[in-house]
Design a protein around this motif. Structure first.
Motif, PDB file in Angstrom:
ATOM      1  N   ASP A 120      22.284  95.157  82.853  1.00 11.99           N
ATOM      2  CA  ASP A 120      20.945  95.605  83.228  1.00 11.99           C
ATOM      3  C   ASP A 120      20.853  95.725  84.748  1.00 11.99           C
ATOM      4  O   ASP A 120      21.862  95.622  85.459  1.00 11.99           O
ATOM      5  CB  ASP A 120      19.881  94.662  82.654  1.00 11.99           C
ATOM      6  N   ASP A 121      19.663  95.887  85.281  1.00 11.27           N
ATOM      7  CA  ASP A 121      19.478  96.058  86.728  1.00 11.27           C
ATOM      8  C   ASP A 121      19.891  94.828  87.521  1.00 11.27           C
ATOM      9  O   ASP A 121      20.230  94.925  88.701  1.00 11.27           O
ATOM     10  CB  ASP A 121      18.016  96.391  87.040  1.00 11.27           C
ATOM     11  N   GLU A 122      19.863  93.655  86.892  1.00  9.91           N
ATOM     12  CA  GLU A 122      20.213  92.416  87.586  1.00  9.91           C
ATOM     13  C   GLU A 122      21.683  92.047  87.371  1.00  9.91           C
ATOM     14  O   GLU A 122      22.074  90.911  87.621  1.00  9.91           O
ATOM     15  CB  GLU A 122      19.306  91.287  87.104  1.00  9.91           C
ATOM     16  N   ASP A 123      22.477  92.968  86.885  1.00 13.02           N
ATOM     17  CA  ASP A 123      23.897  92.762  86.593  1.00 13.02           C
ATOM     18  C   ASP A 123      24.143  91.632  85.588  1.00 13.02           C
ATOM     19  O   ASP A 123      25.128  90.906  85.672  1.00 13.02           O
ATOM     20  CB  ASP A 123      24.694  92.508  87.881  1.00 13.02           C
ATOM     21  N   LYS A 124      23.261  91.502  84.624  1.00 10.69           N
ATOM     22  CA  LYS A 124      23.449  90.557  83.528  1.00 10.69           C
ATOM     23  C   LYS A 124      23.797  91.357  82.284  1.00 10.69           C
ATOM     24  O   LYS A 124      23.287  92.458  82.075  1.00 10.69           O
ATOM     25  CB  LYS A 124      22.176  89.751  83.299  1.00 10.69           C
ATOM     26  N   PRO A 125      24.688  90.807  81.426  1.00 14.93           N
ATOM     27  CA  PRO A 125      25.046  91.549  80.205  1.00 14.93           C
ATOM     28  C   PRO A 125      23.813  91.856  79.357  1.00 14.93           C
ATOM     29  O   PRO A 125      22.905  91.043  79.228  1.00 14.93           O
ATOM     30  CB  PRO A 125      25.989  90.591  79.473  1.00 14.93           C
ATOM     31  N   ALA A 126      23.797  93.054  78.808  1.00 16.12           N
ATOM     32  CA  ALA A 126      22.679  93.511  77.978  1.00 16.12           C
ATOM     33  C   ALA A 126      23.238  94.270  76.782  1.00 16.12           C
ATOM     34  O   ALA A 126      24.422  94.626  76.743  1.00 16.12           O
ATOM     35  CB  ALA A 126      21.757  94.408  78.794  1.00 16.12           C
ATOM     36  N   ASP A 127      22.369  94.503  75.835  1.00 16.07           N
ATOM     37  CA  ASP A 127      22.763  95.308  74.674  1.00 16.07           C
ATOM     38  C   ASP A 127      22.986  96.742  75.119  1.00 16.07           C
ATOM     39  O   ASP A 127      22.399  97.197  76.101  1.00 16.07           O
ATOM     40  CB  ASP A 127      21.671  95.276  73.609  1.00 16.07           C
ATOM     41  N   PRO A 128      23.821  97.475  74.388  1.00 22.51           N
ATOM     42  CA  PRO A 128      23.979  98.893  74.722  1.00 22.51           C
ATOM     43  C   PRO A 128      22.627  99.589  74.637  1.00 22.51           C
ATOM     44  O   PRO A 128      21.773  99.217  73.824  1.00 22.51           O
ATOM     45  CB  PRO A 128      24.938  99.421  73.658  1.00 22.51           C
ATOM     46  N   PRO A 129      22.413 100.587  75.469  1.00 19.91           N
ATOM     47  CA  PRO A 129      21.105 101.243  75.439  1.00 19.91           C
ATOM     48  C   PRO A 129      20.893 101.995  74.129  1.00 19.91           C
ATOM     49  O   PRO A 129      21.821 102.553  73.561  1.00 19.91           O
ATOM     50  CB  PRO A 129      21.167 102.207  76.626  1.00 19.91           C
ATOM     51  N   ARG A 130      19.672 101.941  73.699  1.00 21.62           N
ATOM     52  CA  ARG A 130      19.319 102.751  72.529  1.00 21.62           C
ATOM     53  C   ARG A 130      19.221 104.181  73.006  1.00 21.62           C
ATOM     54  O   ARG A 130      18.686 104.461  74.063  1.00 21.62           O
ATOM     55  CB  ARG A 130      18.002 102.291  71.933  1.00 21.62           C
ATOM     56  N   THR A 131      19.738 105.054  72.201  1.00 22.79           N
ATOM     57  CA  THR A 131      19.797 106.452  72.626  1.00 22.79           C
ATOM     58  C   THR A 131      18.540 107.198  72.227  1.00 22.79           C
ATOM     59  O   THR A 131      17.527 106.603  71.914  1.00 22.79           O
ATOM     60  CB  THR A 131      21.051 107.125  72.039  1.00 22.79           C
ATOM     61  N   THR A 132      18.639 108.455  72.154  1.00 25.13           N
ATOM     62  CA  THR A 132      17.504 109.360  71.975  1.00 25.13           C
ATOM     63  C   THR A 132      16.728 109.104  70.698  1.00 25.13           C
ATOM     64  O   THR A 132      17.064 108.243  69.887  1.00 25.13           O
ATOM     65  CB  THR A 132      18.023 110.809  71.943  1.00 25.13           C
ATOM     66  N   THR A 133      15.717 109.898  70.512  1.00 28.75           N
ATOM     67  CA  THR A 133      14.873 109.771  69.322  1.00 28.75           C
ATOM     68  C   THR A 133      15.599 110.180  68.050  1.00 28.75           C
ATOM     69  O   THR A 133      15.120 109.898  66.962  1.00 28.75           O
ATOM     70  CB  THR A 133      13.601 110.621  69.480  1.00 28.75           C
ATOM     71  N   THR A 134      16.759 110.805  68.198  1.00 31.20           N
ATOM     72  CA  THR A 134      17.522 111.156  67.002  1.00 31.20           C
ATOM     73  C   THR A 134      17.886 109.898  66.226  1.00 31.20           C
ATOM     74  O   THR A 134      17.805 109.867  64.997  1.00 31.20           O
ATOM     75  CB  THR A 134      18.795 111.928  67.385  1.00 31.20           C
ATOM     76  N   ASP A 135      18.284 108.843  66.952  1.00 26.45           N
ATOM     77  CA  ASP A 135      18.585 107.583  66.276  1.00 26.45           C
ATOM     78  C   ASP A 135      17.351 107.016  65.593  1.00 26.45           C
ATOM     79  O   ASP A 135      17.443 106.422  64.520  1.00 26.45           O
ATOM     80  CB  ASP A 135      19.135 106.563  67.274  1.00 26.45           C
ATOM     81  N   ALA A 136      16.198 107.170  66.223  1.00 22.90           N
ATOM     82  CA  ALA A 136      14.955 106.682  65.622  1.00 22.90           C
ATOM     83  C   ALA A 136      14.662 107.423  64.325  1.00 22.90           C
ATOM     84  O   ALA A 136      14.262 106.813  63.328  1.00 22.90           O
ATOM     85  CB  ALA A 136      13.794 106.839  66.608  1.00 22.90           C
ATOM     86  N   VAL A 137      14.883 108.715  64.330  1.00 25.67           N
ATOM     87  CA  VAL A 137      14.649 109.511  63.119  1.00 25.67           C
ATOM     88  C   VAL A 137      15.610 109.077  62.014  1.00 25.67           C
ATOM     89  O   VAL A 137      15.206 108.876  60.866  1.00 25.67           O
ATOM     90  CB  VAL A 137      14.803 111.022  63.422  1.00 25.67           C
ATOM     91  N   VAL A 138      16.881 108.914  62.363  1.00 25.67           N
ATOM     92  CA  VAL A 138      17.885 108.517  61.364  1.00 25.67           C
ATOM     93  C   VAL A 138      17.553 107.132  60.808  1.00 25.67           C
ATOM     94  O   VAL A 138      17.620 106.913  59.589  1.00 25.67           O
ATOM     95  CB  VAL A 138      19.304 108.555  61.975  1.00 25.67           C
ATOM     96  N   GLU A 139      17.189 106.183  61.682  1.00 28.69           N
ATOM     97  CA  GLU A 139      16.841 104.844  61.197  1.00 28.69           C
ATOM     98  C   GLU A 139      15.610 104.885  60.298  1.00 28.69           C
ATOM     99  O   GLU A 139      15.558 104.194  59.280  1.00 28.69           O
ATOM    100  CB  GLU A 139      16.591 103.900  62.372  1.00 28.69           C
ATOM    101  N   GLY A 140      14.613 105.682  60.652  1.00 31.56           N
ATOM    102  CA  GLY A 140      13.416 105.804  59.814  1.00 31.56           C
ATOM    103  C   GLY A 140      13.729 106.386  58.454  1.00 31.56           C
ATOM    104  O   GLY A 140      13.253 105.898  57.426  1.00 31.56           O
ATOM    105  N   ILE A 141      14.551 107.421  58.432  1.00 31.15           N
ATOM    106  CA  ILE A 141      14.930 108.048  57.162  1.00 31.15           C
ATOM    107  C   ILE A 141      15.742 107.081  56.308  1.00 31.15           C
ATOM    108  O   ILE A 141      15.522 106.956  55.104  1.00 31.15           O
ATOM    109  CB  ILE A 141      15.704 109.361  57.405  1.00 31.15           C
ATOM    110  N   MET A 142      16.685 106.373  56.929  1.00 29.11           N
ATOM    111  CA  MET A 142      17.514 105.427  56.169  1.00 29.11           C
ATOM    112  C   MET A 142      16.670 104.283  55.600  1.00 29.11           C
ATOM    113  O   MET A 142      16.889 103.855  54.466  1.00 29.11           O
ATOM    114  CB  MET A 142      18.636 104.876  57.052  1.00 29.11           C
ATOM    115  N   ALA A 143      15.710 103.781  56.374  1.00 25.26           N
ATOM    116  CA  ALA A 143      14.838 102.717  55.866  1.00 25.26           C
ATOM    117  C   ALA A 143      14.008 103.231  54.692  1.00 25.26           C
ATOM    118  O   ALA A 143      13.882 102.552  53.668  1.00 25.26           O
ATOM    119  CB  ALA A 143      13.929 102.203  56.986  1.00 25.26           C
ATOM    120  N   GLY A 144      13.456 104.430  54.829  1.00 24.57           N
ATOM    121  CA  GLY A 144      12.677 105.010  53.736  1.00 24.57           C
ATOM    122  C   GLY A 144      13.516 105.249  52.498  1.00 24.57           C
ATOM    123  O   GLY A 144      13.097 104.960  51.380  1.00 24.57           O
ATOM    124  N   LEU A 145      14.732 105.779  52.684  1.00 26.43           N
ATOM    125  CA  LEU A 145      15.622 106.005  51.533  1.00 26.43           C
ATOM    126  C   LEU A 145      16.028 104.707  50.858  1.00 26.43           C
ATOM    127  O   LEU A 145      16.188 104.658  49.635  1.00 26.43           O
ATOM    128  CB  LEU A 145      16.857 106.786  51.969  1.00 26.43           C
TER     129      LEU A 145
END
Length: 187
Positions: A120-145
């Protein structure tokens, strides 16, 4: 599958809702239960749409809120102890100084392995960044399915259970009625 479908379509005749005395009470109860299962399946579809939408909104909000992150190549310095889940990695900062941190262990980690970590900005380990809204759409569809699949399997299982119980009851009744009309023709 066609036989199952034809049986289901056959069971929805309006005759079960009429005052016809040839329709047994078991058939009427079966129709009511199957109708209730259809309504619950529609409710399950609405739940699936709601869960999918909420998952999408949550993921999209997380993408918008996350801070900036950058990746660095880090070398594994020590392996985790048996009771620990973190590996110590080291990397060089832009000013040339050496930094170390504990990160989650990956399956292929070994001393000397170079791997990518996110800071992150403070040079501490962080999770990989979440990418674009495409991932949000895919996660929403998978949860619904996922919810649709659970609802469908539950509905199908309950329909089969209701049909089997009704068929078993009908068979016992038919056997009893045939025994009433049994003519002793064996003499």
């Amino acid at each position: 599958m066609l036989r199952f479908l034809s049986r289901e379509l056959h069971s929805w005749r309006l005759m079960h809702a009429s005052s016809n005395r040839l329709v047994r009470p078991t058939d009427r109860v079966e129709t009511l239960v199957l109708l209730a299962l259809w309504v619950s399946a529609l409710a399950g579809l609405l739940v699936a749409l709601t869960i999918g939408g909420n998952t999408y909104a949550t993921h999209k909000a997380a993408v918008e809120v996350q801070g900036p992150r950058h990746s660095v190549s880090a070398t594994v310095v020590t392996m985790p102890k048996p009771d620990d889940d973190s590996t110590i990695v080291a990397w060089r900062r832009p000013d040339g100084s050496r930094a170390t941190a504990a990160v989650d262990t990956e399956r292929h980690d070994r001393v000397g392995r170079v791997r990518i970590i996110w800071l992150d900005d403070e040079d501490k380990p962080a999770d990989p960044p979440r990418t674009t809204t495409t991932d949000a759409v895919v996660e929403g569809i998978m949860a619904g399915l996922g919810v649709v699949m659970l609802t469908t399997l539950g509905w199908w299982g309950l329909v089969l259970l209701v049909r089997a119980a009704a068929d078993r009851h009908r068979m016992r009744r038919w056997e009893a009625e045939w025994l009433e009309f049994d003519i002793d023709s064996h003499r």
